[in-house]
Design an enzyme around this catalytic site. Structure first.
Site, mmCIF file in Angstrom:
data_model
loop_
_atom_site.group_PDB
_atom_site.id
_atom_site.type_symbol
_atom_site.label_atom_id
_atom_site.label_comp_id
_atom_site.label_asym_id
_atom_site.label_seq_id
_atom_site.Cartn_x
_atom_site.Cartn_y
_atom_site.Cartn_z
ATOM 1 N N SER A 248 0.818 -1.210 0.000
ATOM 2 C CA SER A 248 0.000 0.000 0.000
ATOM 3 C C SER A 248 0.853 1.262 0.000
ATOM 4 O O SER A 248 1.898 1.318 0.641
ATOM 5 C CB SER A 248 -0.892 0.001 1.242
ATOM 6 N N TYR B 236 -2.543 0.252 10.029
ATOM 7 C CA TYR B 236 -2.719 -0.437 8.738
ATOM 8 C C TYR B 236 -1.440 -0.316 7.920
ATOM 9 O O TYR B 236 -0.872 -1.308 7.462
ATOM 10 C CB TYR B 236 -3.903 0.144 7.960
ATOM 11 N N LYS C 40 1.557 -3.154 6.766
ATOM 12 C CA LYS C 40 2.008 -3.420 5.400
ATOM 13 C C LYS C 40 3.524 -3.239 5.283
ATOM 14 O O LYS C 40 4.214 -4.001 4.620
ATOM 15 C CB LYS C 40 1.286 -2.502 4.413
HETATM 16 C C1 WQD Z 1 -9.444 8.916 0.898
HETATM 17 C C2 WQD Z 1 -9.580 10.383 1.270
HETATM 18 C C3 WQD Z 1 -9.981 10.714 3.611
HETATM 19 C C4 WQD Z 1 -13.936 8.903 3.740
HETATM 20 C C5 WQD Z 1 -7.127 3.787 0.966
HETATM 21 C C6 WQD Z 1 -7.269 2.381 1.383
HETATM 22 C C7 WQD Z 1 -5.941 1.781 1.717
HETATM 23 C C8 WQD Z 1 -4.904 2.078 0.668
HETATM 24 C C9 WQD Z 1 -4.860 3.531 0.309
HETATM 25 C C10 WQD Z 1 -4.615 0.136 -0.695
HETATM 26 C C11 WQD Z 1 -8.871 10.719 2.582
HETATM 27 C C12 WQD Z 1 -11.164 11.191 2.786
HETATM 28 C C13 WQD Z 1 -12.693 9.361 3.350
HETATM 29 C C14 WQD Z 1 -14.952 9.823 4.072
HETATM 30 C C15 WQD Z 1 -13.441 11.620 3.581
HETATM 31 N N1 WQD Z 1 -5.156 1.344 -0.508
HETATM 32 N N2 WQD Z 1 -12.458 10.692 3.261
HETATM 33 N N3 WQD Z 1 -14.657 11.168 3.978
HETATM 34 O O1 WQD Z 1 -7.465 6.375 3.629
HETATM 35 O O2 WQD Z 1 -6.503 7.033 1.369
HETATM 36 O O3 WQD Z 1 -6.741 4.596 2.054
HETATM 37 O O4 WQD Z 1 -6.186 3.912 -0.059
HETATM 38 O O5 WQD Z 1 -3.936 -0.481 0.011
HETATM 39 O O6 WQD Z 1 -6.149 0.389 1.821
HETATM 40 O O7 WQD Z 1 -8.080 2.338 2.526
HETATM 41 O O8 WQD Z 1 -8.740 5.976 1.479
HETATM 42 O O9 WQD Z 1 -11.062 6.378 0.798
HETATM 43 O O10 WQD Z 1 -10.546 6.141 3.276
HETATM 44 O O11 WQD Z 1 -9.792 8.178 2.065
HETATM 45 O O12 WQD Z 1 -13.193 12.835 3.510
HETATM 46 O O13 WQD Z 1 -16.105 9.478 4.444
HETATM 47 O O14 WQD Z 1 -10.957 10.663 1.489
HETATM 48 O O15 WQD Z 1 -9.729 11.604 4.693
HETATM 49 O O16 WQD Z 1 -8.339 12.024 2.485
HETATM 50 P P1 WQD Z 1 -7.314 6.102 2.186
HETATM 51 P P2 WQD Z 1 -10.125 6.613 1.934
#
Ligand code: WQD
Length: 347
Positions: free
Chosen positions: A127, A151, A155
């Site tokens: 990741s 998390y 990884k």
């Molecule tokens: C994206 C952005 C949140 C939810 C994911 C996977 C992880 C890894 C990387 C593969 C962030 C914002 C989110 C919400 C929001 N992939 N957000 N409101 O945390 O980047 O991680 O990609 O391994 O496994 O989980 O993804 O979609 O949770 O967040 O504002 O209700 O959206 O703060 O900036 P993240 P995400």
């Protein structure tokens, strides 16, 4: 010629199921291990339906070594693709030990079972979150790691275990693929992202909102040092991600450990993503700006140059493709795979 056999752990999950579909369409036999904690057997049934292929499924957990041993004794596995893991940044802040047990101990269990069976070719789901709060962007594979949540830490620990394994036993071939933010669905809309419970990832939350399952979305923070203040991520189409897996395994087995970023090199803020979803769905997406989410970082954008050079891989699909395909799955199945099950129950 006998088709090669890939064992896909977590093969009923979001990325795992798309990988199974891509492998079958490209001439592989596919065997799946999944504990179905965050996935549905319907995803497997949908893949079989649209490909006409068949998938051998074992409803087991990679933590159960005896069960994994039995699968590897029974199936002529050539390569293992390991997706089975917990993957939510925010969730991992609340239950770190479950993340280390499931993600790190689960990998160790799988490696022991593979070693005992003489199977030494692994594609590992890593990741971009291992990079943490990046000092320089875009991120290359040599950018320093700085996990900011359990998390990401799990990884990173897994990668260090794999580096160590390969340096001591050069007959192992391991490729770690550091995904950025996978999103979207196969163009058929037959499979897609359908997490258990309320989605922690933003894209499935947005598609469920557009399907009427939520009133609005919380935007976690608008005070980051980014163009519009909201966090920036490198969203990559899930089909581009799984094509990267197949290209990686088709290069190998090459002795040693290699790691590649799978990203587009394009950053998108949360507000830009919401606007794209409004355009694709033709619906207003109500949102509230709230506090930052613990464990989040301001910006993560990939340099995909190494995967392009070594694997001949390039992301081909756009943010619009991702939003359109993600919405296509959800619009067809507002309640996700439950709808498909209910259709089956009524047929
Ligand atoms: C994206 C952005 C949140 C939810 C994911 C996977 C992880 C890894 C990387 C593969 C962030 C914002 C989110 C919400 C929001 N992939 N957000 N409101 O945390 O980047 O991680 O990609 O391994 O496994 O989980 O993804 O979609 O949770 O967040 O504002 O209700 O959206 O703060 O900036 P993240 P995400």
């Amino acid at each position: 010629m006998t088709k090669p056999t890939a064992l896909v752990t977590g093969g009923a999950g979001f990325i795992g199921s798309h990988c199974c579909l891509d492998l079958i369409l490209n001439g592989y036999n596919v065997v799946v291990i999944d504990n179905f904690v965050n996935s549905s057997i319907t995803a497997i049934e949908q893949i079989e339906h649209i490909t006409g292929g068949s998938i051998t499924v074992y409803a087991i957990d990679v933590a159960d070594k005896d069960a994994v041993d039995a699968v590897l004794a029974e199936q002529p596995v050539d390569v293992v693709i390991h997706f089975a893991a917990y993957k939510a940044v925010g969730d991992s802040m609340n239950r770190p030990l479950e993340y280390y047990t499931n993600n790190v101990a689960g990998l160790l269990n799988l490696l022991n079972a593979m070693g005992d069976a003489g199977i030494k070719h692994l594609i590992f789901s890593s990741s971009c979150s291992i990079y943490g709060d990046a000092l320089e962007l875009p991120l290359t594979e040599d950018s320093p790691a700085g996990p900011t949540n359990p998390y990401a830490q799990s990884k990173w620990m897994c990668e260090k275990i794999l580096v160590d394994l390969c340096s001591r036993f050069p007959d192992w071939s391991v490729t770690a693929l550091r995904y950025f933010n996978p999103a979207g669905a196969h163009e058929s809309g037959a499979i897609g992202e359908d997490p258990a419970g309320i989605p922690t990832n933003i894209v499935p939350f947005l598609t469920q909102l557009a399907a009427g399952r939520h009133e609005s979305v919380q935007v976690f923070g608008s005070d980051y040092a980014t163009p519009d203040g909201t966090a920036v991520r490198d969203y990559i189409h899930v089909m581009d991600v799984v094509e990267g897996h197949r290209l990686a395994l088709e290069v190998g087995p090459v002795p040693g450990f290699r790691r590649y970023n799978l990203g587009t090199g394009v950053g998108t803020s949360v507000l830009e993503l919401i606007r794209e979803f409004e355009t694709v769905t033709g619906q207003a997406i109500p949102y509230q700006i709230v506090e930052r989410r613990p464990g989040d970082v301001p910006e993560l954008v990939a340099s995909p140059a190494l995967a392009q050079a070594d694997l001949g891989w390039t992301a081909r699909r756009t943010l619009t493709d991702m939003c359109r395909d993600a919405w296509n799955f959800q619009e067809k199945h507002p309640r996700g795979y439950k709808d498909i099950l209910s259709l089956k129950e009524t047929s």
